[in-house]
Motif scaffolding. Sequence first.
Motif, PDB file in Angstrom:
ATOM      1  N   LEU A 169    -106.689  51.348  -0.513  1.00 26.20           N
ATOM      2  CA  LEU A 169    -106.969  51.878  -1.673  1.00 26.20           C
ATOM      3  C   LEU A 169    -106.052  53.165  -1.993  1.00 26.20           C
ATOM      4  O   LEU A 169    -105.370  53.434  -3.104  1.00 26.20           O
ATOM      5  N   ASP A 196    -109.954  45.732   3.179  1.00 25.09           N
ATOM      6  CA  ASP A 196    -110.682  45.720   1.709  1.00 25.09           C
ATOM      7  C   ASP A 196    -110.235  46.745   0.869  1.00 25.09           C
ATOM      8  O   ASP A 196    -110.338  48.001   1.212  1.00 25.09           O
ATOM      9  N   TYR A 197    -110.032  46.500  -0.225  1.00 24.42           N
ATOM     10  CA  TYR A 197    -109.778  47.499  -1.228  1.00 24.42           C
ATOM     11  C   TYR A 197    -109.919  47.095  -2.614  1.00 24.42           C
ATOM     12  O   TYR A 197    -110.154  47.968  -3.877  1.00 24.42           O
ATOM     13  N   GLU A 198    -109.532  45.866  -2.984  1.00 25.81           N
ATOM     14  CA  GLU A 198    -109.764  45.525  -4.233  1.00 25.81           C
ATOM     15  C   GLU A 198    -110.973  45.569  -5.153  1.00 25.81           C
ATOM     16  O   GLU A 198    -110.802  46.121  -6.221  1.00 25.81           O
ATOM     17  N   ALA A 199    -111.787  44.908  -4.661  1.00 22.17           N
ATOM     18  CA  ALA A 199    -113.306  44.925  -5.374  1.00 22.17           C
ATOM     19  C   ALA A 199    -113.727  46.497  -5.427  1.00 22.17           C
ATOM     20  O   ALA A 199    -114.340  47.104  -6.316  1.00 22.17           O
ATOM     21  N   MET A 246    -111.603  49.091  -5.646  1.00 20.33           N
ATOM     22  CA  MET A 246    -110.919  49.682  -6.834  1.00 20.33           C
ATOM     23  C   MET A 246    -111.494  49.512  -8.008  1.00 20.33           C
ATOM     24  O   MET A 246    -111.741  50.387  -8.988  1.00 20.33           O
ATOM     25  N   VAL A 247    -112.201  48.281  -8.091  1.00 24.78           N
ATOM     26  CA  VAL A 247    -112.759  47.963  -9.515  1.00 24.78           C
ATOM     27  C   VAL A 247    -114.059  48.391  -9.591  1.00 24.78           C
ATOM     28  O   VAL A 247    -114.476  49.067 -10.853  1.00 24.78           O
ATOM     29  N   SER A 261    -112.927  35.759  -7.781  1.00 29.68           N
ATOM     30  CA  SER A 261    -111.889  36.878  -7.543  1.00 29.68           C
ATOM     31  C   SER A 261    -112.517  38.243  -7.073  1.00 29.68           C
ATOM     32  O   SER A 261    -113.791  38.373  -7.654  1.00 29.68           O
ATOM     33  N   THR A 262    -111.752  38.713  -6.172  1.00 28.76           N
ATOM     34  CA  THR A 262    -112.560  40.307  -5.893  1.00 28.76           C
ATOM     35  C   THR A 262    -112.544  41.104  -7.185  1.00 28.76           C
ATOM     36  O   THR A 262    -113.745  42.057  -7.370  1.00 28.76           O
ATOM     37  N   ALA A 263    -111.575  40.965  -7.977  1.00 36.11           N
ATOM     38  CA  ALA A 263    -111.726  41.712  -9.335  1.00 36.11           C
ATOM     39  C   ALA A 263    -113.087  41.575 -10.035  1.00 36.11           C
ATOM     40  O   ALA A 263    -113.746  42.330 -10.691  1.00 36.11           O
ATOM     41  N   TYR A 289    -102.521  52.166  -2.236  1.00 32.36           N
ATOM     42  CA  TYR A 289    -102.105  51.457  -3.368  1.00 32.36           C
ATOM     43  C   TYR A 289    -101.966  52.382  -4.604  1.00 32.36           C
ATOM     44  O   TYR A 289    -101.132  52.321  -5.263  1.00 32.36           O
ATOM     45  N   GLN A 326    -113.142  52.857  -7.990  1.00 29.49           N
ATOM     46  CA  GLN A 326    -112.223  53.468  -7.984  1.00 29.49           C
ATOM     47  C   GLN A 326    -111.988  54.663  -6.929  1.00 29.49           C
ATOM     48  O   GLN A 326    -111.034  55.632  -7.057  1.00 29.49           O
TER      49      GLN A 326
END
Length: 285
Positions: free
Chosen positions: A235, A214-217, A219-220, A100-102, A238, A223
Amino acid sequence: MLTPALVLLCICSIYPFLWMFRYINYDYNGFTATYTGSRNFVRMLHDTTFWQSVGHTFEYAFYKIIFIIPLSLIVAVVLNSRLKGRNILRSIYFMPTIISTAISGMIFAFIFATQNGILNEVLKSMHLIKQPIQWISSQDHVMAAITIMALWGGFGNYMLYFTTGMSGISEDVYESVKIDGANGIQTFFHITLPMLSPVLKIILMLAITSAFKDYEAIMVLSQGGPGNRSMVMFLYIYNLIFGGQGTSSQPQIGYGALLSLVAAVIVGAVTIVYLRISRKLDDVM
C-alpha cells in the motif's frame, strides 16, 4: 499453443519487471526522469515509514495466517461430513472470495463505523460494550479490523482447497478406523491431517504470499491509517507511485520501483525460508 500465454507473460510480467530496473536510480514522475545515482537507496535505508510498513505487513500476515488456516480447515472438515445442505453452505462461504476487494472494503467500512456501525450496534445490544469502539480510527483496533476483513474474504478459498484435498482420501481409510474404534478427534489428527500434509504445505505457501501482497481492501477500509498503523508495504508503494496518503501528491515512480524490488525480495525470502523449514520437517517425519 503456448505462444499466447508466453506473449502475455512477457508483456504483463517480464517486461514490467525489467522496466522497474531502468528507473530505480532515477527521480521519475511519469513524464521526466532525472538520474539521482544512489539517492533512492540512501532514502530507502532512512525511510522509517517504509520499514514500519514492512513490520506491519509481517504482523498482519501473522494474524491472518494463524486464524484463517485453522478456521478454513475446521469448516472444510465439517462440510466434508454428511451434513445436510453442505453444498449450499460451501457456496455461501465461498461467495466472499468472488466479491471485489474494493467492495469488501466498503462493506466493512459500514460494519466497523464508530457511529451506527453494524458491529458496534450488535455488541451494544448484547451488552458487551457500553461505548462504541473506534475500529478504524483507533491505532489499537485497526489491525484487528483489517484482519477480520481478511478472514471473511479469504477463508472460503482455502476451505475449498482443503475440501478438494480431503476428497482424495479414500473412504476405505475412514471405514477402517471406525472399525478400530477411533472417534472423530482421533480420526482427524491421525488420518485426515497427516494425509492432508501435501495440500497443507501448498495452502500455507499461498496464504503466506497472498497475505504479504494484500493492500487493496486495506486501502479502501483504512487508507493505511490512523497514523500509518495499518500501512502495509505494498500500500505504501502504491501511494508512492500513484500519490496517496502518507506521500506527496507527485508520483515517485523511481523510488516506488526500488521499493517494489525490495518488497519482492522480502516476499521471496520468506517463501524460501518456509519451503526449507517444511522440507526439513518432511525429512524428520
